[in-house]
Every structure is written in C-alpha cells, then in structure tokens.
Scaffold this motif. Structure first.
Motif, PDB file in Angstrom:
ATOM      1  N   TYR A 141       3.101   4.452  -1.534  1.00 59.39           N
ATOM      2  CA  TYR A 141       2.113   5.017  -0.594  1.00 59.39           C
ATOM      3  C   TYR A 141       1.743   4.157   0.438  1.00 59.39           C
ATOM      4  CZ  TYR A 141       2.047   8.817  -4.162  1.00 59.39           C
ATOM      5  OH  TYR A 141       2.174   9.767  -4.765  1.00 59.39           O
TER       6      TYR A 141
ATOM      7  N   ILE B 194       4.337   4.061   2.751  1.00 59.27           N
ATOM      8  CA  ILE B 194       4.641   5.093   3.624  1.00 59.27           C
ATOM      9  C   ILE B 194       3.629   5.176   4.685  1.00 59.27           C
ATOM     10  CG2 ILE B 194       4.409   7.774   3.582  1.00 59.27           C
ATOM     11  CD1 ILE B 194       6.225   7.340   1.007  1.00 59.27           C
ATOM     12  N   LEU B 195       2.284   4.805   4.450  1.00 53.66           N
ATOM     13  CA  LEU B 195       1.170   4.972   5.236  1.00 53.66           C
ATOM     14  C   LEU B 195       1.326   4.095   6.446  1.00 53.66           C
ATOM     15  CD1 LEU B 195      -1.988   5.356   2.957  1.00 53.66           C
ATOM     16  CD2 LEU B 195      -0.821   7.251   4.662  1.00 53.66           C
TER      17      LEU B 195
ATOM     18  N   ILE C 216      -7.378   8.087   7.637  1.00 59.82           N
ATOM     19  CA  ILE C 216      -7.148   7.742   5.989  1.00 59.82           C
ATOM     20  C   ILE C 216      -5.708   7.083   6.334  1.00 59.82           C
ATOM     21  CG2 ILE C 216      -6.122   8.918   4.220  1.00 59.82           C
ATOM     22  CD1 ILE C 216      -8.356  10.855   4.453  1.00 59.82           C
ATOM     23  N   MET C 217      -5.041   7.574   7.241  1.00 59.13           N
ATOM     24  CA  MET C 217      -3.598   6.684   7.384  1.00 59.13           C
ATOM     25  C   MET C 217      -3.736   5.393   7.859  1.00 59.13           C
ATOM     26  SD  MET C 217      -0.863   7.900  10.099  1.00 59.13           S
ATOM     27  CE  MET C 217      -1.673   7.481  11.701  1.00 59.13           C
TER      28      MET C 217
ATOM     29  N   LEU D  65      -5.769   1.841  -2.855  1.00 61.45           N
ATOM     30  CA  LEU D  65      -5.574   3.327  -2.743  1.00 61.45           C
ATOM     31  C   LEU D  65      -6.086   4.115  -3.920  1.00 61.45           C
ATOM     32  CD1 LEU D  65      -2.271   3.387  -0.686  1.00 61.45           C
ATOM     33  CD2 LEU D  65      -4.517   4.009   0.047  1.00 61.45           C
ATOM     34  N   PHE D  66      -5.743   3.611  -5.109  1.00 60.65           N
ATOM     35  CA  PHE D  66      -6.191   4.391  -6.321  1.00 60.65           C
ATOM     36  C   PHE D  66      -7.451   4.638  -6.495  1.00 60.65           C
ATOM     37  CE2 PHE D  66      -1.652   3.461  -6.968  1.00 60.65           C
ATOM     38  CZ  PHE D  66      -1.274   4.830  -7.522  1.00 60.65           C
ATOM     39  N   VAL D  67      -8.697   3.555  -6.110  1.00 57.60           N
ATOM     40  CA  VAL D  67      -9.704   3.937  -6.384  1.00 57.60           C
ATOM     41  C   VAL D  67     -10.623   4.255  -5.038  1.00 57.60           C
ATOM     42  CG1 VAL D  67      -9.996   2.447  -8.273  1.00 57.60           C
ATOM     43  CG2 VAL D  67      -9.859   1.276  -5.986  1.00 57.60           C
ATOM     44  N   ASN D  68     -10.017   3.838  -3.695  1.00 63.11           N
ATOM     45  CA  ASN D  68     -10.894   4.072  -2.500  1.00 63.11           C
ATOM     46  C   ASN D  68      -9.714   4.408  -1.598  1.00 63.11           C
ATOM     47  OD1 ASN D  68     -12.153   4.001  -0.118  1.00 63.11           O
ATOM     48  ND2 ASN D  68     -12.018   1.886   0.070  1.00 63.11           N
ATOM     49  N   SER D  69      -9.493   5.743  -1.352  1.00 60.99           N
ATOM     50  CA  SER D  69      -8.305   6.344  -0.687  1.00 60.99           C
ATOM     51  C   SER D  69      -8.709   6.522   0.584  1.00 60.99           C
ATOM     52  CB  SER D  69      -7.456   7.478  -1.258  1.00 60.99           C
ATOM     53  OG  SER D  69      -6.862   8.115  -0.555  1.00 60.99           O
ATOM     54  N   TRP D  70      -9.971   6.993   0.995  1.00 66.53           N
ATOM     55  CA  TRP D  70     -10.476   7.464   2.154  1.00 66.53           C
ATOM     56  C   TRP D  70     -11.437   6.489   2.804  1.00 66.53           C
ATOM     57  CZ3 TRP D  70     -15.883   8.996   2.166  1.00 66.53           C
ATOM     58  CH2 TRP D  70     -16.270   8.992   0.764  1.00 66.53           C
TER      59      TRP D  70
END
Lengths: 295, 290
Positions: free
Chosen positions: B254, B257-258, B40-41, B52-57
């Motif tokens: 985010y 940060i990632l 994920i990172m 990220l808000f719709v597909n974070s993983w």
C-alpha cells in the motif's frame, strides 16, 4: 457575383476546389482506418467463431444468442445498472445543490475558492483514485475502518463490495456535474430571479418554477451523457475490488468484452461490444422519451 | 410601526447570516470530502507501511521518503520509464489530435464543398459509438499488422477525434468571414489563412480542448491494458495497479502504491491550479452551448 445570402456562414469560395478536401484528408483518413473499418469489421467478427489465430468460422447470431442466455452477461449488466443508478442520484442532487448554493448572491465572492476545490477530484487520475479508495476502504489499512473502530471487509464481503465503488463514483463525478450545472445557472439572468423575488416568490418556489424549468435542457443532456459514461464503467470496480478484473458478482458489463478478448473468444467479445451499443442506444431513447413526456 | 420595521429587518439580517453560514458550512464539508482522499494519498505516501495500519488518515507521525526511493528503484527504474511513456504518448496524441481536428474543423466551417453535409453528419453520428466496441476489432487488426506492444498503437489510432473536430468547427463558426475575405483579397492562400488567422484566434479553444484530450489520454487504462503486454511500452497507469514487492503477490504494498498515485496525481494537480480557468472551461465545452 457575390450573393451574401447564399454564402451565409461560409466564406465565398468557389464550390469546385480542392482545398477543403485537403484540409479534411488527414482526419478522414485516420477516421476511416481506425474507426470505420474496425466498426464494420466488428460486425463481421461478431458473427464468427474466432480465437485470434487459425480460421474464422461463420456461426450466424450464435454469439449473441449465447451471450443472452449467459448468466454472466445479465449479472454484469445488473451490476452496471446498480452502479449507474446508485451513484447518479446522489451525484446529480449534490452537484445541483452545490451549484445553486455557489451561485447564490451571498457567495459570489467565494466562487473562486469553492469551484476548484470541488472540481479537484476530477483531476485525479481514475487509476490513482481507485487505488486510493482501495486503501481507504481496506480492512486493516483503511481510514474508514480506523475512524469507525470497526473491521468491515468492504473489499471482500459480497454485500459490501459495491459500496466503495459507488462512493468513489460519487466523489469523483460530483465536481464535473457541479461545474456544468453552475455554468447553466449563470445563464439565468439576475433580472429573472429578481422579478420572481419582487413577485413574492420564496426561494423554494423560485427553484421549482424558475430555475429548474430553465435548466431542463441541461438536465436532459447531462442524464444522457452520464448514462453513456456509466455503461462504459470499467476501471473503478476492477481496480478497487481486484488487481486486474473483479469477480463476476461485482463486475461491470465491459468485463464481458475484456474477459472474452483475454480468453480468446473474439467473436463473443465483438458481440458483447454490440450489445453495449444497443443498451446505450436504448437508454438514450428511453431518457429522451421520459423528458418529452414531462414537458 | 417604526419598531416593527426595524425588528423585521433585524430578523431578516439574522436570517441572512444564518443562511449564509449554513451555505458555507455545506460547501466547507463538501470541499473537505473532496480533498480527503487526496490528503490521505499524499500523507500516506510519506508514512512507513507499519504506520498505515494504525494511522491511515492523519498526518504522518514518522515522516519518511523511503517509499519514493523504493518506487524509483522499483524493477530497475520501470516507474520513471513508464511515467515518461505516459507523458510522451499523451503529448504527441494531443498535438496530433488538435492539428488534424482544427484543419478539418476549418474546412467544415469556412468552405462550401460537395459532400460536406454528408461527411459532417457521418462524423457526428459516430460520436455515439463507444470506444469499447472498437477494442476487439482493433486488437485483431493490430495484432495482424504487428502493432501490439508499440508506441504507435497508443498514438495513431486516437488521432481522429470527432469531439475535438466538432468543437473546433463550432468555435471557428464565430470567426467573422469578412476577416478571412480581407486576407484573401490581400493574396493570402488557404494554408496561410489557416496558420496565421484561424489558429491564432483559436488558441483559447484549442487550449481547453488540449487539456481535456491530454487528461483523457493520460488517464486511459482499458485500451493500453488490452494492447500492451510488454513492460517497455506500458504507460504508468497500467503499471501502478500491478505493483508488488519481494515476489509476494498476495500482500499489496500500500505504501508503494500511494507513493505511485501521488506521483501521477500531483503534476496534474499543479497544472490544474495554474490553469484553473482552462480546465473549468473544458468541462462546459461540449455541454452547455451544444
């Protein structure tokens, strides 16, 4: 001249000589200056009222008394205990099961694949892992909420806030204890396990009557090291739940030290440090007792 | 009789296959959980924030290196600078720790001298004392001698590492004395025995120890957070959580940060997969034999 018995374990050098002292000197010097002096000094400060500037004022055990009557200390202590116990139980069970499975005959060839994969979380820096878990448990950006199709406020709802921290502790620590248990299990000889099998023991019986008793000293040591580490918890809750320091309702005990340093109550900070030492000692003694009684 | 036996061995084989599959399944699930946050990172660091808000993983749908670009330009190259700070601080600390610890370990292992047991016991007892206790007195002392906000405050106080010294001694106890005796008869001095016999033999232990010490310094957060307030001296771990963009302190970047997390995790991961055995040895250094 040479008396091998007397010199067992060390080379036969004459007793009066300067060489060993020279070898120890750098270590000893830095130990005294940066460990022993601060430790003694922290006892002194813990009895003082000191803001970091100006004069120190002797207040006896006031700092300790105030901390013990202070709600914040008990809250953060209970939080720490909660993180400790709720993460330790799954970590130990998972690590042990994983070690047993990886050690079993059928999978010896696969050890090379699973060992590094399971250990990997430990290689990730704590700060980075905390920030990633913050994203994973985020309300809108979070993978968990997106997968479940929900919008839990994991990072803001007091009832849920400890969950991401505990999940991360489990995620990050299991690999470490897995490796420790695995190396403990490899000290159990195959002969012993085979003998149990020939005697008709089922794998569950073998586990309870052979494996677990042999592993007992290792369990004991890991419980103690885990407990000590757990009381020093700082980075995970603070960085997952905040940018700097988490709110009191979820703060770990070490925050009692840091907030007092930042707030200029250095006497209180020192006293909190000694209370931490006290709790760690008490816990260690308690665990040693528990294991002794079990024997 | 015969059929019964084949039937039971048949059942045994089926049982074996089932249990083996079950074990693999358990391990595969555990491994996936272990990898997931790292995945994920890394994949998140390659996505624009809107994704990220719709597909974070999942894998990135819209691949971009923009996050890294912004990260490297962040606050006029502050990230790279703090990264190098971390590398410098961790490397120098580890080297000094191992030097000092191996010298002291050598003395404790191979010499008899007055005060030996007293000193050793004193060192051992202090292993129980948590570093958090030292924070306050050290903070006061270092602020009085003007060490706050410096490299030395991040290196010098960490030099005497009792755990490392103890491990060195334990290993050196297993080096046969006859070997050193022979060298001594041949005229080798104390220092030569240490540098030319003890150190080379200790390389595997020192390697495992070095990894452990380097990692713990590299990961350190609490200590530099208290001692360092000037950006120039901050290690990257203290910078990462404070990343903000556009003067907006409420919204967390985010994506940035990632990318920053990936930057500090991936080099370690690379070293780990190259030196796996050393890493895994380092875990059990203090726990199983002790």
């Amino acid at each position: 001249m040479a008396k091998p018995k007397a010199a067992r374990g060390a080379a036969r050098y004459p007793k009066r000589q300067i060489a060993p002292y020279l070898f120890i000197f750098p270590f000893l010097l830095s130990f005294l200056a940066f460990f022993l002096v601060p430790v003694v000094y922290s006892v002194v400060i813990s009895l003082m009222k000191y803001k970091g500037y100006g004069t120190m004022k002797y207040v006896g055990f006031d700092n300790y008394r105030r901390l013990f009557t202070y709600n914040a200390m008990w809250t953060s202590l209970l939080n720490t205990l909660e993180y400790f116990i709720l993460a330790m139980i799954p970590v130990m069970i998972l690590a042990f099961l994983l070690a047993v499975v990886v050690r079993s005959h059928a999978l010896t060839r696969w050890q090379k694949v699973y060992k590094p994969l399971l250990f990997m979380p430990q290689v990730c820096a704590v700060v980075a892992s905390s920030l990633v878990f913050k994203v994973i448990f985020g309300t809108n950006v979070g993978a968990i909420n997106q997968i479940l199709g929900t919008s839990f406020n994991f990072l803001g709802d007091t009832k849920l806030m400890k969950l991401p921290v505990i999940c991360m502790l489990i995620w990050r620590n299991t690999g470490w204890y897995f490796i420790i248990f695995l190396s403990g299990l490899t000290t159990i000889s195959d002969d012993l396990l085979d003998a149990a099998k020939i005697d008709g023991a089922t794998s569950v019986q073998t586990m309870f009557h052979v494996t677990i008793p042999v592993m007992k000293p290792i369990f004991k040591l890991t419980f103690i090291t885990y407990a000590i580490g757990a009381f020093k918890l700082y980075t995970e809750p603070n960085l997952i739940l905040s940018k700097e320091e988490a709110p009191l309702s979820v703060a770990p005990f070490v925050n009692m030290i840091t907030t007092n340093i930042n707030g200029g109550s250095l006497g209180m900070a020192s006293a909190a440090g000694w209370i931490l030492v006290l709790f760690i000692l008490a816990l260690t003694v308690m665990q040693m007792r528990m294991f002794k009684e079990g024997e | 009789m015969v059929t019964a036996r084949t039937a039971s061995s048949e059942a045994g084989r089926v049982h074996k296959i089932v249990s083996r599959t079950g074990m693999h399944l358990f391990l595969i699930v555990a491994s996936l959980v272990a990898i997931a946050p790292v995945f994920i990172m890394v994949s998140g660091s390659l996505k624009p924030i809107t994704e990220l808000f719709v597909n974070s993983w999942g894998l990135p749908r819209e691949f971009t290196l923009n996050n890294y670009e912004r990260l490297l330009n962040y606050n006029s190259g502050m990230i790279l600078h703090s990264f190098l700070n971390s590398v410098f601080i961790s490397t120098v600390t580890t080297v000094l720790q191992l030097t000092v610890a191996s010298m002291a370990g050598f003395a404790f292992s191979k010499y008899q001298f007055r005060g030996k047991n007293f000193l050793f016991m004193m060192f051992l007892l202090t292993m129980m004392v948590p570093g958090e206790l030292l924070l306050t007195p050290q903070f006061i002392i270092f602020s009085n001698i003007g060490w706050l906000n410096s490299y030395e405050v991040q290196i010098i106080p960490a030099i005497a590492n009792t755990f490392a010294m103890f491990m060195c001694r334990q290993f050196m106890d297993s080096i046969p004395n006859e070997m050193l005796e022979a060298a001594r008869v041949d005229g080798a001095g104390h220092w030569r025995i240490y540098t030319q016999m003890i150190l080379p033999t200790s390389v595997p232990t020192l390697g495992a120890l070095g990894i452990l010490q380097f990692l713990s310094k590299w990961n350190d957060y609490l200590y530099p957070r208290i001692m360092i307030t000037k950006v120039n001296y901050k290690p990257i771990m203290v910078i990462l959580p404070t990343l903000t963009e556009g003067g907006d302190t409420s919204g967390t970047p985010y994506d940035l940060i990632l990318a920053g997390c990936t930057l500090v995790v991936i080099p370690m991961m690379f070293v780990f997969f190259c030196l796996q055995n050393k890493f895994l040895d380092s875990v059990t250094l203090g726990s199983v034999k002790g």
